[in-house]
Design a protein around this motif. Structure first.
Motif, short mmCIF file in Angstrom:
data_model
loop_
_atom_site.label_atom_id
_atom_site.label_comp_id
_atom_site.label_asym_id
_atom_site.label_seq_id
_atom_site.Cartn_x
_atom_site.Cartn_y
_atom_site.Cartn_z
N TRP A 1 -37.17 7.33 83.21
CA TRP A 1 -36.69 5.96 83.23
C TRP A 1 -35.27 5.95 83.78
O TRP A 1 -34.48 6.85 83.49
CB TRP A 1 -36.69 5.38 81.82
N CYS A 2 -34.96 4.90 84.55
CA CYS A 2 -33.60 4.77 85.08
C CYS A 2 -33.30 3.29 85.33
O CYS A 2 -34.23 2.47 85.36
CB CYS A 2 -33.40 5.59 86.34
N THR A 3 -32.05 2.98 85.54
CA THR A 3 -31.67 1.61 85.87
C THR A 3 -32.02 1.33 87.32
O THR A 3 -32.27 2.24 88.11
CB THR A 3 -30.16 1.40 85.64
N ASP A 4 -32.00 0.04 87.69
CA ASP A 4 -32.37 -0.35 89.05
C ASP A 4 -31.41 0.20 90.11
O ASP A 4 -31.82 0.48 91.22
CB ASP A 4 -32.42 -1.88 89.16
N GLY A 5 -30.14 0.34 89.79
CA GLY A 5 -29.16 0.77 90.78
C GLY A 5 -28.93 2.26 90.84
O GLY A 5 -27.95 2.72 91.40
N MET A 6 -29.83 3.06 90.29
CA MET A 6 -29.62 4.50 90.26
C MET A 6 -29.66 5.13 91.65
O MET A 6 -30.50 4.78 92.47
CB MET A 6 -30.70 5.17 89.40
N GLU A 7 -28.71 6.02 91.90
CA GLU A 7 -28.67 6.78 93.15
C GLU A 7 -28.41 8.23 92.82
O GLU A 7 -27.68 8.53 91.88
CB GLU A 7 -27.57 6.27 94.06
N VAL A 8 -29.00 9.12 93.60
CA VAL A 8 -28.78 10.55 93.43
C VAL A 8 -28.17 11.09 94.71
O VAL A 8 -28.67 10.82 95.80
CB VAL A 8 -30.11 11.28 93.12
N ASP A 9 -27.08 11.83 94.56
CA ASP A 9 -26.43 12.45 95.70
C ASP A 9 -26.75 13.93 95.70
O ASP A 9 -26.29 14.67 94.84
CB ASP A 9 -24.91 12.24 95.64
N ASN A 10 -27.58 14.36 96.64
CA ASN A 10 -27.95 15.78 96.70
C ASN A 10 -26.81 16.56 97.26
O ASN A 10 -26.75 17.67 97.38
CB ASN A 10 -29.20 15.96 97.57
#
Length: 94
Positions: free
Chosen positions: A85-94
């Motif tokens: 589960w995550c919020t709508d604005g989640m971003e992951v920086d690899n």
């Protein structure tokens, strides 16, 4: 006698040794860089053990498959995880 052949063979052997040393040096520096990117702080997890739910602070090295990890903004991901589960604005920086 042919004096060129031993010189060429010696140059090839020395070149191969230097190339091997340089490759290992680069690989070691890459591994150091990767280990520096790992999360080091304990992370909050939920673990089920013998049917009981336990909320723990676990070192990254002690994580087990099945642990539920809680992350907040700015945290480094401590292991390979599946996002449940995550919020709508989640971003992951690899």
């Amino acid at each position: 006698d042919d004096a060129i052949t031993p010189i060429i063979l010696a140059a090839v052997v020395i070149s191969a040794g230097l190339l091997q040393w340089w490759t290992e040096l680069k690989a070691e520096s890459m591994m150091d860089a990767l280990s520096g990117m790992q999360a080091t702080a304990p992370v909050p997890v939920v673990r089920r053990s013998k049917g009981k739910r336990m909320e723990l602070m676990i070192e990254c090295d002690d994580l087990l498959p099945g642990d539920v990890v809680f992350l907040k903004s700015g945290d480094r991901i401590p292991a390979d995880v599946r996002i449940l589960w995550c919020t709508d604005g989640m971003e992951v920086d690899n």
